[in-house]
Structure formats: structure tokens, C-alpha cells
Scaffold this motif. Sequence first.
Motif, PDB file in Angstrom:
ATOM      1  N   GLY A 190       1.185 -45.969 -13.521  1.00  0.00           N
ATOM      2  CA  GLY A 190       1.657 -44.676 -14.013  1.00  0.00           C
ATOM      3  C   GLY A 190       0.850 -44.243 -15.220  1.00  0.00           C
ATOM      4  N   LEU A 191      -0.178 -43.434 -15.004  1.00  0.00           N
ATOM      5  CA  LEU A 191      -1.022 -42.932 -16.093  1.00  0.00           C
ATOM      6  C   LEU A 191      -0.298 -41.787 -16.795  1.00  0.00           C
ATOM      7  N   THR A 192      -0.180 -41.866 -18.113  1.00  0.00           N
ATOM      8  CA  THR A 192       0.591 -40.882 -18.881  1.00  0.00           C
ATOM      9  C   THR A 192      -0.206 -40.407 -20.081  1.00  0.00           C
ATOM     10  N   ILE A 250       3.395 -35.251 -21.745  1.00  0.00           N
ATOM     11  CA  ILE A 250       2.936 -33.906 -21.403  1.00  0.00           C
ATOM     12  C   ILE A 250       2.155 -33.845 -20.097  1.00  0.00           C
ATOM     13  N   ASN A 251       1.749 -34.983 -19.545  1.00  0.00           N
ATOM     14  CA  ASN A 251       1.039 -34.970 -18.272  1.00  0.00           C
ATOM     15  C   ASN A 251       1.041 -36.384 -17.701  1.00  0.00           C
ATOM     16  N   PHE A 252       0.786 -36.491 -16.403  1.00  0.00           N
ATOM     17  CA  PHE A 252       0.847 -37.800 -15.767  1.00  0.00           C
ATOM     18  C   PHE A 252       0.064 -37.772 -14.464  1.00  0.00           C
ATOM     19  N   ALA A 253      -0.202 -38.973 -13.954  1.00  0.00           N
ATOM     20  CA  ALA A 253      -0.779 -39.148 -12.619  1.00  0.00           C
ATOM     21  C   ALA A 253      -0.321 -40.495 -12.099  1.00  0.00           C
ATOM     22  N   LEU A 254       0.078 -40.538 -10.841  1.00  0.00           N
ATOM     23  CA  LEU A 254       0.521 -41.773 -10.213  1.00  0.00           C
ATOM     24  C   LEU A 254      -0.679 -42.367  -9.484  1.00  0.00           C
ATOM     25  N   ALA A 268      15.422 -44.914 -15.690  1.00  0.00           N
ATOM     26  CA  ALA A 268      15.069 -45.456 -14.369  1.00  0.00           C
ATOM     27  C   ALA A 268      13.726 -44.930 -13.869  1.00  0.00           C
ATOM     28  N   LEU A 269      12.731 -44.913 -14.751  1.00  0.00           N
ATOM     29  CA  LEU A 269      11.416 -44.390 -14.377  1.00  0.00           C
ATOM     30  C   LEU A 269      10.817 -45.141 -13.191  1.00  0.00           C
ATOM     31  N   ASP A 270      11.006 -46.451 -13.156  1.00  0.00           N
ATOM     32  CA  ASP A 270      10.390 -47.260 -12.102  1.00  0.00           C
ATOM     33  C   ASP A 270      11.387 -47.706 -11.033  1.00  0.00           C
ATOM     34  N   LYS A 271      12.499 -46.990 -10.889  1.00  0.00           N
ATOM     35  CA  LYS A 271      13.534 -47.369  -9.924  1.00  0.00           C
ATOM     36  C   LYS A 271      13.594 -46.436  -8.719  1.00  0.00           C
ATOM     37  N   SER A 272      12.609 -45.595  -8.562  1.00  0.00           N
ATOM     38  CA  SER A 272      12.636 -44.655  -7.442  1.00  0.00           C
ATOM     39  C   SER A 272      12.465 -45.390  -6.121  1.00  0.00           C
ATOM     40  N   GLN A 273      13.218 -44.952  -5.100  1.00  0.00           N
ATOM     41  CA  GLN A 273      13.097 -45.484  -3.748  1.00  0.00           C
ATOM     42  C   GLN A 273      12.488 -44.454  -2.795  1.00  0.00           C
ATOM     43  N   ILE A 274      11.933 -43.392  -3.355  1.00  0.00           N
ATOM     44  CA  ILE A 274      11.332 -42.326  -2.548  1.00  0.00           C
ATOM     45  C   ILE A 274      10.041 -42.835  -1.926  1.00  0.00           C
ATOM     46  N   GLN A 275       9.835 -42.564  -0.657  1.00  0.00           N
ATOM     47  CA  GLN A 275       8.641 -43.048   0.036  1.00  0.00           C
ATOM     48  C   GLN A 275       7.524 -42.023   0.051  1.00  0.00           C
ATOM     49  N   SER A 276       7.846 -40.741  -0.109  1.00  0.00           N
ATOM     50  CA  SER A 276       6.826 -39.702  -0.151  1.00  0.00           C
ATOM     51  C   SER A 276       6.107 -39.722  -1.495  1.00  0.00           C
ATOM     52  N   TYR A 277       4.780 -39.563  -1.467  1.00  0.00           N
ATOM     53  CA  TYR A 277       4.013 -39.542  -2.715  1.00  0.00           C
ATOM     54  C   TYR A 277       4.376 -38.310  -3.544  1.00  0.00           C
ATOM     55  N   TYR A 324       9.766 -37.073  -9.076  1.00  0.00           N
ATOM     56  CA  TYR A 324      10.696 -37.968  -9.756  1.00  0.00           C
ATOM     57  C   TYR A 324      10.206 -38.272 -11.178  1.00  0.00           C
ATOM     58  N   ILE A 325       8.919 -38.540 -11.318  1.00  0.00           N
ATOM     59  CA  ILE A 325       8.342 -38.819 -12.646  1.00  0.00           C
ATOM     60  C   ILE A 325       8.419 -37.579 -13.529  1.00  0.00           C
ATOM     61  N   ALA A 326       8.176 -36.399 -12.947  1.00  0.00           N
ATOM     62  CA  ALA A 326       8.231 -35.157 -13.725  1.00  0.00           C
ATOM     63  C   ALA A 326       9.631 -34.914 -14.275  1.00  0.00           C
ATOM     64  N   VAL A 327      10.657 -35.140 -13.456  1.00  0.00           N
ATOM     65  CA  VAL A 327      12.034 -34.962 -13.922  1.00  0.00           C
ATOM     66  C   VAL A 327      12.351 -35.971 -15.023  1.00  0.00           C
TER      67      VAL A 327
END
Length: 449
Positions: free
Chosen positions: A147-149, A161-165, A349-358, A364-367
Amino acid sequence: MKSIPQIDDEKDTKALISSFTKLIGLGNLGKKVNFKRHSLIDLVTVIVWMIKARFARKSLPRFDKPVNFTKRTGRNVLNDGRINWQKLICLAAAKLISSLRPVIDHRRRLALIVDDTLMSRSCSTKTELLARVYDHNKKKYLTGYRGLTVGWSDGNTFLPINFALMSTKEPKNMIGKAPVTQDQRSIAGRRRAQAQRQMNDVTVELIKQAIDEGVPADYVLFDSWFTSPKMFWQLKQLGLDSVGMVKQSKKIYYRYRKRLYDVKGLYARLVASKIPKKENYLYSCVVQAQYRGHAFPLRLVFATNRGKGKQYLVLASTNTSLRPKEIIQLYGRRWQIETYFKAAKQYLALDKSQIQSYDGQCGYIAVTALTYDLLAWQERLNTDDRTIGDIFYLMNDALPDLAFEEALVYLMTALKEAKIKLTDKISKIIDNFISMLPKCIQNALEEPA
């Protein structure tokens, strides 16, 4: 980040979130971030529901059913590949920073902070772009993402202020599903292509996007993983100075007094020159670095690595006018992003997502980032009385950066010179406390005013 008093009243929570969304102008950002739906549900309604779920510490499927739409609608919004989540975070942060600018001392150095963290997903082989990524702390490969932030700081408040997975471009390290689209004309395609590029190149892209969207900054802070002559040069072309920890590598050379040295060789050269070590650091010198034939100056600062014997750390800054002590103090601000990672993982819960779509994971990270921005904004209101109204701003000058030693000397001197009569018990407590302080501070207290 300091703890925020828990809000038990649902009405207070609703009012707080409503004030935050109005402050950042979330209602006007929908079209700017390419939010398009045929229904009457707007982006604000969906994001507010998701933020409430974070406060309740529940996943979206287990949270209360929304009033005006279904949970499936909320999931579809997260998975919508057309939404530019990165731009949403940049625009929201720029609005929030503009509201804080009146109470920020103009002498403070506004800085962007860059770092990455492991987003572990051990049992999700069907997740899109899931990869084997290297964990710097455990020194081994794990399943997940990086998780680049990019965050912003004025020394008091930190805002993501910005991110990239980040995933991987190596087929042997790819575990999850292949990207569903690679069309570079779409936001979804560009997002997936970005995830498979070099992290340092993506870092420059994220910083440039943040600056273009109106986020003010003078410096960029990063650790040794991001430090290179290329990074220093690219950020300088964006009009930003940098402060980073330098790798002690034998592959990178710096020119000092017409000779080339690696970091260890330069340290040995300074030791041999018998230059006296300073009180707050070991040595400091200005060198010339090179990238593709472009030479530019760097100030290197050698500081003691506390608790590790004779080891030392090397900091570098493209602003050679900064004093070594200022470079060390500015780099210390980088720790705020580590605090963000810990708070976001532990409480949001930043790293608790179970979403499979990129796309869904990026949403999820944006929220999560927006929720943290809300808490940081509320913390600033609670701890800085000048934000209550203009009268506090007009009557109180903003405080400049103050070193810990200076603040402690000021406090103890004020207590010693106080005209009120102290009891013997309080006097003994103060004397005992002073006796346990470092000698440099005791000497400063004994100096005449």
C-alpha cells in the motif's frame, strides 16, 4: 495520532460527518472524479454510509442496511472502475488543508511524506492482481499488496492525500487473477497498469498529481527504500526539495572535494580529516550527486544511530541552506505516516478488506483515508483553540517549531523563577526531576538568563 473521544450519540456522529462532507465539498466532487450512475443516489450518501460502518467497526455486509439504497448498491459503487479514487482523495485533502491554512504558522515547512505498508491477503487466490510481495520488516515474501501512500503534514496534522495499491509485474510472483482490463484509455486500465510499475516511478506520479490538484508542499520526506539520485532529481524538477535517508551502498557515489566517494568512504574521509564531531550530529558536508549527466548539490548529515553502538545514519537534503539540525528535525516528522498506518489498520480495518475486485479495494482504501482525514480534522479542532473562531486566530500568534530541549528549559526556568511560594515537597520533586535530566539541559538551566 492522539485518541479521539468516542461519540456515543448517533445524532452527533451524523452531524460530525455532515460537517466534514460539506467542508471538503464532497457533493461537488462526484462529477470531477467521474462518478456516473443512472439512479438518484449520489456519492455523498454512499460514502457517508461507509464512514459510519468504519466508526461502528463493522464490514459493509454486516453493517446496518442503508435507508435510501441497498448494500448491493454500495458494493457496486466501490467496484465501479470509472471512479477516480486517487483524485477524490487529493481534492478532499486540498479542501481540508485550505481550511487549516489560516492557523498554520507561515514559518512551518509543509511536507509530503511517502512510505508503503504491507496489505496482507493470505487466503485470497481469486483476488485480482494478488501477488507475492517482499516484506521489509520480516525480510521475506508474503501474499498481498504494497500500500503506497503519500501524506501531508504541517508538523501537527497528518493527512493521507494519495495512494496506490501496488502489485507486481513478474509473472512468477503473480498469484491472483489477471487484470480484467488493460485498456489505457480507461481509469480502470491505467490504475491496473500503475500497480505493476516500479514503485519509485509511481511515487513521483502520485506526488505530481497531488501538487496539480492543489495540495501545498515544500518538501518530500522518505526513507532509504525510496532514496536515490533519480528521486532527488525528479522531485527537484517538480519544484520540491527532499529529505531522505541515504542507503549505505557502494554502487552510488558522491563528489566531495573533486573526488568520488560512496557513503562509507565519505564517512571515513571525514573521520580522517579530524573534523570535530558536533553535539547533535557527527558530520555534515555538501556533495555533488549525479543523474543522467545532471549534477546537483546535496547536503549530507551523518547522525548517530542511537542504541546501535558505532553505527550511523545518513540523511540527505536537496536544500543545502538547511542546517543539519533542521534536516534531522524535519526528517523526524516522517514518523507520522507510520502512526497513520498503525491507526488505520488497528481502528479502521485498512488491511481487513475481503473485496476481490481491484477497483473495489482501491475504493475501500479511499474511504479509509477519508475517515482518517475526518478524525485528523476533528482532532485539530479539539486540540487547537484557534480554530474555534477568528478571535483566537487574531489574538494568538501561531507557534513556530520548538525543540524539546528548548521547551523543557523554558518550563523549568519559569518554575524556578515563579514568584509564588512553592512548598518544600514540590521543590524537592522539581530538584529530583532536574537531577535526572541530561547534562546539556542541566547546564542550560544553570546559565544566566
